[in-house]
Design an enzyme around this catalytic site. Structure first.
Site, PDB file in Angstrom:
ATOM      1  N   ASN A   6       0.786  -1.093   0.071  1.00 20.81           N
ATOM      2  CA  ASN A   6       0.105   0.102  -0.065  1.00 20.81           C
ATOM      3  C   ASN A   6       0.800   1.100   0.047  1.00 20.81           C
ATOM      4  O   ASN A   6       1.432   1.621   0.833  1.00 20.81           O
ATOM      5  CB  ASN A   6      -0.846   0.009   1.277  1.00 20.81           C
ATOM      6  CG  ASN A   6      -1.781   1.051   1.410  1.00 20.81           C
ATOM      7  OD1 ASN A   6      -1.712   2.093   0.457  1.00 20.81           O
ATOM      8  ND2 ASN A   6      -2.183   1.512   2.629  1.00 20.81           N
ATOM      9  N   TRP A   7       1.136   1.914  -1.197  1.00 19.46           N
ATOM     10  CA  TRP A   7       1.840   2.982  -1.379  1.00 19.46           C
ATOM     11  C   TRP A   7       1.354   4.230  -0.539  1.00 19.46           C
ATOM     12  O   TRP A   7       2.047   5.340  -0.608  1.00 19.46           O
ATOM     13  CB  TRP A   7       2.145   3.327  -2.652  1.00 19.46           C
ATOM     14  CG  TRP A   7       3.363   2.555  -3.292  1.00 19.46           C
ATOM     15  CD1 TRP A   7       3.800   1.259  -2.643  1.00 19.46           C
ATOM     16  CD2 TRP A   7       4.236   2.468  -4.555  1.00 19.46           C
ATOM     17  NE1 TRP A   7       4.888   0.696  -3.385  1.00 19.46           N
ATOM     18  CE2 TRP A   7       4.989   1.454  -4.289  1.00 19.46           C
ATOM     19  CE3 TRP A   7       3.891   3.551  -5.539  1.00 19.46           C
ATOM     20  CZ2 TRP A   7       5.839   1.251  -5.700  1.00 19.46           C
ATOM     21  CZ3 TRP A   7       4.877   3.199  -6.711  1.00 19.46           C
ATOM     22  CH2 TRP A   7       5.777   2.024  -6.924  1.00 19.46           C
ATOM     23  N   LYS A   8       0.243   4.316  -0.406  1.00 24.37           N
ATOM     24  CA  LYS A   8      -0.522   5.533   0.328  1.00 24.37           C
ATOM     25  C   LYS A   8      -0.245   6.678  -0.802  1.00 24.37           C
ATOM     26  O   LYS A   8      -0.280   6.608  -1.852  1.00 24.37           O
ATOM     27  CB  LYS A   8      -0.083   5.725   1.637  1.00 24.37           C
ATOM     28  CG  LYS A   8      -0.043   4.699   2.428  1.00 24.37           C
ATOM     29  CD  LYS A   8       0.139   4.664   3.954  1.00 24.37           C
ATOM     30  CE  LYS A   8      -0.050   3.312   4.673  1.00 24.37           C
ATOM     31  NZ  LYS A   8      -0.016   3.513   6.223  1.00 24.37           N
ATOM     32  N   HIS A  90      -9.479   1.362   5.188  1.00 23.92           N
ATOM     33  CA  HIS A  90      -8.269   1.645   5.618  1.00 23.92           C
ATOM     34  C   HIS A  90      -8.485   2.723   6.803  1.00 23.92           C
ATOM     35  O   HIS A  90      -9.270   3.526   6.863  1.00 23.92           O
ATOM     36  CB  HIS A  90      -7.316   2.252   4.533  1.00 23.92           C
ATOM     37  CG  HIS A  90      -5.802   2.094   5.227  1.00 23.92           C
ATOM     38  ND1 HIS A  90      -5.549   3.064   6.136  1.00 23.92           N
ATOM     39  CD2 HIS A  90      -4.791   1.171   5.084  1.00 23.92           C
ATOM     40  CE1 HIS A  90      -4.061   2.935   6.573  1.00 23.92           C
ATOM     41  NE2 HIS A  90      -3.698   1.881   5.940  1.00 23.92           N
ATOM     42  N   GLU A  92      -6.919   5.136   7.934  1.00 23.33           N
ATOM     43  CA  GLU A  92      -6.455   6.496   7.372  1.00 23.33           C
ATOM     44  C   GLU A  92      -7.727   7.073   6.965  1.00 23.33           C
ATOM     45  O   GLU A  92      -8.180   8.092   6.975  1.00 23.33           O
ATOM     46  CB  GLU A  92      -5.131   6.393   6.758  1.00 23.33           C
ATOM     47  CG  GLU A  92      -4.068   6.350   7.528  1.00 23.33           C
ATOM     48  CD  GLU A  92      -2.683   5.744   6.508  1.00 23.33           C
ATOM     49  OE1 GLU A  92      -2.616   5.913   5.209  1.00 23.33           O
ATOM     50  OE2 GLU A  92      -1.794   5.186   7.269  1.00 23.33           O
ATOM     51  N   GLU A 161      -4.967  -4.549  10.976  1.00 20.34           N
ATOM     52  CA  GLU A 161      -4.029  -3.595  10.887  1.00 20.34           C
ATOM     53  C   GLU A 161      -4.370  -2.784  12.324  1.00 20.34           C
ATOM     54  O   GLU A 161      -5.065  -1.894  12.215  1.00 20.34           O
ATOM     55  CB  GLU A 161      -4.216  -2.902   9.928  1.00 20.34           C
ATOM     56  CG  GLU A 161      -3.920  -3.258   8.669  1.00 20.34           C
ATOM     57  CD  GLU A 161      -3.358  -2.105   7.526  1.00 20.34           C
ATOM     58  OE1 GLU A 161      -2.132  -2.606   6.963  1.00 20.34           O
ATOM     59  OE2 GLU A 161      -4.207  -1.318   7.266  1.00 20.34           O
ATOM     60  N   GLY A 167       2.520   2.417  10.767  1.00 17.58           N
ATOM     61  CA  GLY A 167       3.675   3.662  10.580  1.00 17.58           C
ATOM     62  C   GLY A 167       4.243   4.067  11.649  1.00 17.58           C
ATOM     63  O   GLY A 167       4.829   4.969  11.637  1.00 17.58           O
ATOM     64  N   SER A 201       3.568  -1.946  10.129  1.00 13.90           N
ATOM     65  CA  SER A 201       5.006  -2.066  10.471  1.00 13.90           C
ATOM     66  C   SER A 201       5.771  -3.259  10.258  1.00 13.90           C
ATOM     67  O   SER A 201       6.518  -3.672  10.998  1.00 13.90           O
ATOM     68  CB  SER A 201       5.526  -1.469  11.887  1.00 13.90           C
ATOM     69  OG  SER A 201       5.148  -0.048  12.304  1.00 13.90           O
ATOM     70  N   GLY A 222       2.935  -1.232   4.338  1.00 14.99           N
ATOM     71  CA  GLY A 222       2.770   0.494   3.835  1.00 14.99           C
ATOM     72  C   GLY A 222       4.600   0.734   3.534  1.00 14.99           C
ATOM     73  O   GLY A 222       4.780   0.600   2.666  1.00 14.99           O
ATOM     74  N   GLY A 223       5.110   1.241   4.318  1.00 13.81           N
ATOM     75  CA  GLY A 223       6.286   1.919   4.254  1.00 13.81           C
ATOM     76  C   GLY A 223       7.378   0.959   3.477  1.00 13.81           C
ATOM     77  O   GLY A 223       8.098   1.308   2.796  1.00 13.81           O
TER      78      GLY A 223
HETATM   79  P1  PGA Z   1       2.781   0.378   7.382  1.00 10.50           P
HETATM   80  O1  PGA Z   1       1.570   0.609   6.902  1.00 10.50           O
HETATM   81  O2  PGA Z   1       3.443  -0.985   6.925  1.00 10.50           O
HETATM   82  O3  PGA Z   1       3.628   1.650   6.901  1.00 10.50           O
HETATM   83  O4  PGA Z   1       2.914   0.396   9.097  1.00 10.50           O
HETATM   84  C1  PGA Z   1       0.517  -0.451   6.721  1.00 10.50           C
HETATM   85  C2  PGA Z   1      -0.766  -0.016   6.191  1.00 10.50           C
HETATM   86  O5  PGA Z   1      -1.241   1.169   6.645  1.00 10.50           O
HETATM   87  O6  PGA Z   1      -1.361  -0.698   5.574  1.00 10.50           O
END
Ligand code: PGA
Length: 243
Positions: A6-8, A90, A92, A161, A167, A201, A222-223
């Site tokens: 997930n590149w956001k 998600h 966010e 999640e 993050g 993470s 994500g990251g």
């Molecule tokens: P993260 O994000 O790996 O950067 O913690 C995961 C996500 O939000 O899908």
């Protein structure tokens, strides 16, 4: 197993182009038991149209069919680009963009109708965990999904999640994650084929122990999905579980 990036709101067309051939090569070397995929920012989906070498999908989908909904993208349009999946709910989107529990369920329904696999994200905040409200929170997120989809919940992918792990560099321990995954599986009818991914993470150095848990069927990354080396290492960790 699935490993989805997930590149956001990160990345670029150049970064995506640099991932294309390595993604195809990695998918073909892993075989079908590990499916890898990417959810880049929406405009970059145009680069992936009808890509067959790996999965790709959107980070969100509209609960509407079409019409005067500026900024929204319909499930039918995403499906016509060849998207395989859509992230839905998600944290966010839930926290910053008004995705209520009902709206997230509606979005999952729209995605499924169009033939996109909803990757339905759920998770508790740290405050909720501390207050022992984890089950109540997850129940509140899953109940509208079950009501909207009925038995078709089996066609979704669930991503657990924990909001406190996204993050932050703080990962749920393998035991904490396994406990929740087993609960989700039981809640949704004890279906062993339902993929339940862990997100929050995930990094190359914790992926093996997370993916080794019996009810963890891969990860939403994500990251660490923004750098090829770390994303590849996480995908390889999933591959090792299949050997
Ligand atoms: P993260 O994000 O790996 O950067 O913690 C995961 C996500 O939000 O899908």
């Amino acid at each position: 197993m699935y490993v989805l990036g997930n590149w956001k709101m990160n990345g670029s067309i150049e970064l995506l182009q640099s991932f294309l051939q390595p993604m195809r090569d990695l998918q073909s070397s892993l075989g079908q038991s590990v499916q890898i995929g990417l959810a880049p920012p929406a405009p970059l989906l145009g680069v992936l149209v009808h890509e067959k070498g790996f999965l790709f999908g959107s980070q969100d989908v509209s609960e509407q069919d079409e019409g005067a909904f500026t900024g929204e993208t319909s499930s039918a349009l995403l499906a016509s680009l060849g998207c395989d999946f859509s992230l839905v709910g998600h944290s966010e989107r839930r926290q910053m963009f008004g995705d209520t529990e009902q709206r997230a369920a509606n979005k999952a329904e729209k995605a499924l109708e169009a033939g996109l696999k909803p990757v339905f994200c759920i998770g508790e905040t740290w405050q909720q965990r501390e207050a022992r409200q984890t089950w109540q929170c997850l129940e509140g997120q899953l109940a509208p999904l079950q009501a909207a989809l009925g038995d078709s919940v089996a066609d979704c992918v669930i991503a657990y999640e924990p909001v406190w792990a996204i993050g932050t560099g703080k990962t749920a321990s393998p035991e904490q994650a396994q406990e929740v995954h087993a609960w989700i599986r039981q809640k949704l009818g004890s279906n062993n084929d339902l993929p339940i991914l862990y997100g929050g993470s995930v990094k190359p150095d914790n992926a093996d122990e997370l993916f080794a848990q019996p009810d963890i069927d891969g990860g939403l990354i994500g990251g660490a999905s923004l750098q090829w080396e770390s994303f590849e290492a996480i995908c390889q960790a999933a591959g090792r579980q299949q050997q």
